[in-house]
Design an enzyme around this catalytic site. Structure first.
Site, mmCIF file in Angstrom:
data_model
loop_
_atom_site.group_PDB
_atom_site.id
_atom_site.type_symbol
_atom_site.label_atom_id
_atom_site.label_comp_id
_atom_site.label_asym_id
_atom_site.label_seq_id
_atom_site.Cartn_x
_atom_site.Cartn_y
_atom_site.Cartn_z
ATOM 1 N NE ARG A 148 -18.059 -6.142 13.404
ATOM 2 C CZ ARG A 148 -18.585 -5.315 12.499
ATOM 3 N NH1 ARG A 148 -17.815 -4.466 11.865
ATOM 4 N NH2 ARG A 148 -19.865 -5.355 12.228
ATOM 5 C CB CYS A 182 -18.485 -0.608 8.876
ATOM 6 S SG CYS A 182 -17.359 -1.437 9.999
ATOM 7 C CB CYS A 235 -15.536 -7.429 6.015
ATOM 8 S SG CYS A 235 -14.851 -5.796 5.687
ATOM 9 C CB CYS A 249 -1.769 3.784 8.210
ATOM 10 S SG CYS A 249 -2.889 4.403 6.913
ATOM 11 C CB CYS A 276 -0.946 -0.160 8.319
ATOM 12 S SG CYS A 276 -1.540 -1.390 7.133
ATOM 13 C CB CYS A 331 -0.917 -0.001 1.218
ATOM 14 S SG CYS A 331 -2.041 1.412 1.239
ATOM 15 C CB CYS A 366 -18.591 -5.369 4.927
ATOM 16 S SG CYS A 366 -17.680 -3.964 5.600
HETATM 17 S S1 SF4 Z 1 -4.310 1.004 6.858
HETATM 18 FE FE1 SF4 Z 1 -2.626 -0.003 5.706
HETATM 19 S S2 SF4 Z 1 -3.632 -0.808 3.885
HETATM 20 FE FE2 SF4 Z 1 -5.023 0.736 4.748
HETATM 21 S S3 SF4 Z 1 -4.501 2.660 3.740
HETATM 22 FE FE3 SF4 Z 1 -3.260 2.583 5.622
HETATM 23 S S4 SF4 Z 1 -1.293 1.639 4.960
HETATM 24 FE FE4 SF4 Z 1 -2.812 1.213 3.355
#
Ligand code: SF4
Length: 349
Positions: free
Chosen positions: A296, A220, A129, A89, A92, A85, A160
């Protein structure tokens, strides 16, 4: 700490809003749609500060006014596109820029997704999901996902998706394919957001949520706690969620699972940043501020253990992610969940 300008404005707007002095009692928000009152962060923080037994009593009382007290809804989450990605984040392991051992994979084939959906249904899940590690779907990505939604829906499951930010028209295309819910978390309070994510801002999140609502898809939306935020930060997240109009139908509350190689693991050193009872308080306050939502328990359940999860159910949690994996982090196995729900006398839906 960087504060997205849009987030500052939103916090101000909440502080100035009508009913801002509504203090510590939960608003009598019996309806999901059109609740006129708005929660101030102060009022939500005051709920957190209640004596634990009083807070749980209030939360359980509110819970019983709107939900069967003995039933837990089961959702299963499948990563249909893992890793690689472009976003940053800080929690993540799927961000391409972090070295977490999660490899970038191609989008799953539809028959693999349908097989997983059938297995989830056979194991008792009612909602399936599908999550993709994208900033947002490109048009060429969306077409196969629409086919997956149609196919999973045809299996008799609620559908989802969590695909990142949606552009104009994409939410409607998902709705037309039969999507029931779209997951898009606010993650944390506006003031803390820039400490966690820099490749998009809070306004981007809200824009996607608005597109989802306008398309008639149920929302959600929740967040992650245990990222080093203060109690006021947790209150700020819940105030934001509760002040969405209407507030989300489903509110996943994640307890951060620190994965080596992510910035939050580096920052927090792998040590839990949130006491288990504070997590239970967070669940109780979510229940009080969003009485009709499905609250949840999501990532981090395995680390909480059975006793804390039981307290979470008492505090108003009535849904869990079910299945052995949550995108890329572990989840309690299905047998352990069955045993826990049985020991607590909880039915599933
Ligand atoms: S949470 Fe992870 S997968 Fe989702 S946008 Fe952020 S870096 Fe990308």
């Amino acid at each position: 700490m960087s504060v997205p300008p849009s987030a500052e404005r939103m916090t101000d707007a909440i502080a100035r809003s009508p009913g801002a002095s509504a203090a510590t009692t939960a608003r009598p928000a019996g309806t999901i749609a059109g609740t006129p009152e708005r929660w101030t962060v102060d009022a939500v923080e005051a709920l957190f500060a209640l004596p634990f037994t009083e807070l749980l009593h209030r939360a359980q009382t509110t819970h019983r006014e709107h939900h069967a007290p003995d039933t837990v809804q089961l959702s299963t989450l499948l990563s249909i596109k893992t890793g690689g990605c472009s976003e940053d984040c800080g929690y993540c392991p799927q961000a391409a820029r972090y070295h977490t051992g999660v490899e970038s994979e191609a989008l799953l084939a539809q028959d693999e997704v349908v097989a997983a959906a059938r297995a989830a249904k056979a194991a008792g899940a009612s909602r399936f999901c599908m999550g993709a590690a994208w900033r947002g779907p490109k048009e060429r990505d969306l077409a196969p996902v629409l086919d997956m939604v149609r196919a999973v829906k045809a299996e008799g499951l609620e559908t989802c998706c969590t695909l990142g930010m949606l552009k104009d028209g994409q939410a409607q295309a998902l709705k037309d394919a039969g999507l029931d819910y779209y997951n898009h978390n606010l993650d944390t309070a506006p003031e803390f957001y820039g400490d966690i994510v820099t490749t998009r801002d809070y306004r981007d999140r809200l824009d996607t949520l608005e597109r989802v609502r306008e398309a008639g898809i149920s929302v959600c939306c929740g967040g992650i706690v245990g990222m080093g935020e203060s109690r006021r930060g947790r209150a700020g997240l819940l105030a934001q969620l509760a002040n969405l109009d209407p507030y989300p139908e489903s509110v996943p509350i994640n307890h951060l699972v620190q994965v080596e190689g992510t910035p939050l693991h580096d920052r927090l050193g792998g040590e839990p940043a949130l006491a288990p009872l504070e997590f239970v308080r967070t669940i109780a306050v979510a229940r009080l501020t969003m009485p009709k939502a499905m609250v949840r328990l999501s990532a981090g359940r395995r680390e909480l253990g059975d006793a804390v999860q039981a307290l979470c159910f008492l505090a108003g949690a009535n849904s869990i992610f079910y299945g052995e994996r949550l995108l890329t982090t572990g989840n309690p196995d299905v047998d352990a969940d069955r045993a826990l729900l049985s020991a607590l006398g909880l039915a599933t839906a």
